[in-house]
Design a protein around this motif. Sequence first.
Motif, PDB file in Angstrom:
ATOM      1  N   LEU A 391      -0.440 -23.584  26.822  1.00 40.91           N
ATOM      2  CA  LEU A 391      -0.024 -22.194  27.017  1.00 40.91           C
ATOM      3  C   LEU A 391      -0.127 -21.364  25.734  1.00 40.91           C
ATOM      4  O   LEU A 391      -0.823 -20.336  25.699  1.00 40.91           O
ATOM      5  N   ILE A 392       0.553 -21.778  24.675  1.00 35.86           N
ATOM      6  CA  ILE A 392       0.570 -20.981  23.450  1.00 35.86           C
ATOM      7  C   ILE A 392      -0.797 -20.955  22.757  1.00 35.86           C
ATOM      8  O   ILE A 392      -1.248 -19.884  22.317  1.00 35.86           O
ATOM      9  N   PRO A 393      -1.521 -22.095  22.648  1.00 36.15           N
ATOM     10  CA  PRO A 393      -2.860 -22.019  22.052  1.00 36.15           C
ATOM     11  C   PRO A 393      -3.802 -21.071  22.780  1.00 36.15           C
ATOM     12  O   PRO A 393      -4.565 -20.338  22.134  1.00 36.15           O
ATOM     13  N   ILE A 397      -5.424 -17.142  21.371  1.00 32.89           N
ATOM     14  CA  ILE A 397      -6.828 -16.725  21.209  1.00 32.89           C
ATOM     15  C   ILE A 397      -6.932 -15.206  21.270  1.00 32.89           C
ATOM     16  O   ILE A 397      -7.713 -14.585  20.529  1.00 32.89           O
ATOM     17  N   TYR A 398      -6.125 -14.593  22.131  1.00 36.94           N
ATOM     18  CA  TYR A 398      -6.275 -13.172  22.429  1.00 36.94           C
ATOM     19  C   TYR A 398      -5.101 -12.326  21.949  1.00 36.94           C
ATOM     20  O   TYR A 398      -5.248 -11.109  21.806  1.00 36.94           O
ATOM     21  N   LEU A 399      -3.927 -12.938  21.710  1.00 39.22           N
ATOM     22  CA  LEU A 399      -2.728 -12.199  21.337  1.00 39.22           C
ATOM     23  C   LEU A 399      -2.220 -12.715  19.996  1.00 39.22           C
ATOM     24  O   LEU A 399      -1.781 -13.864  19.882  1.00 39.22           O
ATOM     25  N   THR A 400      -2.248 -11.866  18.982  1.00 40.60           N
ATOM     26  CA  THR A 400      -1.934 -12.278  17.612  1.00 40.60           C
ATOM     27  C   THR A 400      -0.553 -12.924  17.459  1.00 40.60           C
ATOM     28  O   THR A 400      -0.432 -13.912  16.713  1.00 40.60           O
ATOM     29  N   PRO A 401       0.512 -12.446  18.116  1.00 43.63           N
ATOM     30  CA  PRO A 401       1.818 -13.082  17.917  1.00 43.63           C
ATOM     31  C   PRO A 401       1.863 -14.568  18.289  1.00 43.63           C
ATOM     32  O   PRO A 401       2.726 -15.299  17.789  1.00 43.63           O
ATOM     33  N   TRP A 456       5.278 -23.624  17.602  1.00 49.50           N
ATOM     34  CA  TRP A 456       4.919 -22.218  17.374  1.00 49.50           C
ATOM     35  C   TRP A 456       5.788 -21.628  16.257  1.00 49.50           C
ATOM     36  O   TRP A 456       5.291 -20.937  15.367  1.00 49.50           O
ATOM     37  N   GLY A 457       7.094 -21.933  16.303  1.00 48.85           N
ATOM     38  CA  GLY A 457       7.993 -21.435  15.264  1.00 48.85           C
ATOM     39  C   GLY A 457       7.634 -21.977  13.892  1.00 48.85           C
ATOM     40  O   GLY A 457       7.575 -21.223  12.895  1.00 48.85           O
ATOM     41  N   PHE A 462       4.925 -21.295   8.666  1.00 45.36           N
ATOM     42  CA  PHE A 462       3.903 -21.749   7.715  1.00 45.36           C
ATOM     43  C   PHE A 462       3.002 -20.587   7.306  1.00 45.36           C
ATOM     44  O   PHE A 462       2.673 -20.409   6.135  1.00 45.36           O
ATOM     45  N   ASP A 463       2.634 -19.763   8.269  1.00 40.79           N
ATOM     46  CA  ASP A 463       1.789 -18.609   7.991  1.00 40.79           C
ATOM     47  C   ASP A 463       2.485 -17.620   7.071  1.00 40.79           C
ATOM     48  O   ASP A 463       1.893 -17.050   6.161  1.00 40.79           O
ATOM     49  N   SER A 464       3.789 -17.395   7.339  1.00 37.87           N
ATOM     50  CA  SER A 464       4.536 -16.422   6.524  1.00 37.87           C
ATOM     51  C   SER A 464       4.696 -16.909   5.097  1.00 37.87           C
ATOM     52  O   SER A 464       4.667 -16.115   4.146  1.00 37.87           O
TER      53      SER A 464
END
Length: 467
Positions: A391-393, A397-401, A456-457, A462-464
Amino acid sequence: MSSEFSLIDWFIVGTYFFFLIWISWKKGWKADSEEDFLLSGRKVTLPAFVATLVSTWYGGILGIGEWSYQFGISQWLILGFPFYFFSAMFAIFLAGKIRLNKALTIPEAISNQYSARAGRISALPIFILVSPAPYILMLGLLFQFLVGGDAPFLMYASLVALFSVLYITIGGFGAVIRTDILQIVLMFGGFIMLLIFSINEFGGFGTLIRSLPDTHLDITGGNSWQYILVWFFIALWTFVDPSFHQRAAAAESPETARKGVFISIAFWIGFDFLTCFAGLYAFAILGDGLENPVMAYPILADQILPIGLKGLFFVSLLATIMSTLDSYLFISGQTLGRDYLSKYFPSVKPNLLTRISILISAILGIILILIYPSVIDLWYIIGSVFIPGLLIPVLGIYLTPFRLPGVYVYYSIIGCTFVSFSWLILGTFYAPEFGGTMFLGVEPFYPGLLVAILLWGFGKGFDSRKE
């Protein structure tokens, strides 16, 4: 129990199968490019888009009949509204972006966005997610009812599945679209006819409603709101269903994809009206003693329709099921062949690998119905195990959040699937009081989804930190 089919009825059924082959053969093996074979050259017009999406997303017709016969108008709330809602969300947030994406399949889009390894591993759960097993099972039951005798339904299911393999491998996605245009006409025509004869047999809607028990007029069907909520989670299937993605990618424009989904929702609402009231009339006319409620529509049609029209209605049932069977066979075949096996067989043309994998998909579907000979069980198990990890992956692909680092996507697909599958196995062995699936009284969907949310969290954290 078997039907009373005449030679005229069988002629109509035979003509339907012949016509499917003829439509498929019109273009034969000419779709040589991948884009032509998999997406009809991305030139699908609005009418064709609506026809193929409406017919494909409504393949579980016998299960719908079972529900409306047993639980009445709650069909709209539980099997209708969640799917309308998430289909609308798909149209608003995803359909146009999918059309603009250059990827031909979901695994390819995952590869392009995250990593080749994540894309390749995603092909395996997607291959099973679109297994044709439930539809092969329904066709087997339907033909066992039509033919009668002692032959097992598995024999009929296998023959029809292999027939579908034949005409899909001839024409690719173009064959699926051409046959779906025929199927949608048969779907609606057959159930309009059944409803007219039901009204003539029993009386109008007022007479019907007065004759039904209160449970059949309860919008919840007597089910708890907790149970109803589960169906909203199951309806998340819309976001990861490759048939939705394939049709959005094949549309002639992003606007066609968006508008086509909304028009399809209107058609589904109308068809739900027909199927719901057909199920209510089945309860009123046949009584509440059906040994196998999944056969409510076929038994009702067999009892009230005359020769010729009976065959026509059974063709409409076949069309409803086969429109989904052929699409899922094709998508599962392309997923296994093009998105997974092609790396290990680089010298083989992707279209040939897809055709071989379509046959593999049909064989696997036959094996699955031996293990789980229930349409509802197949939907429940496949959805509960494989949706959480995808679901999240897919949304990312299409939604940045929802976007994650590639390594988290890989772990999400494997880890969440493993957690849900393990929870299902634990429930099977240690929770018979919950139907053999809910370990500790919890649906296997939820632990997998929880792990997906945690990953996801962590991934967003990690990105931040990198920034």
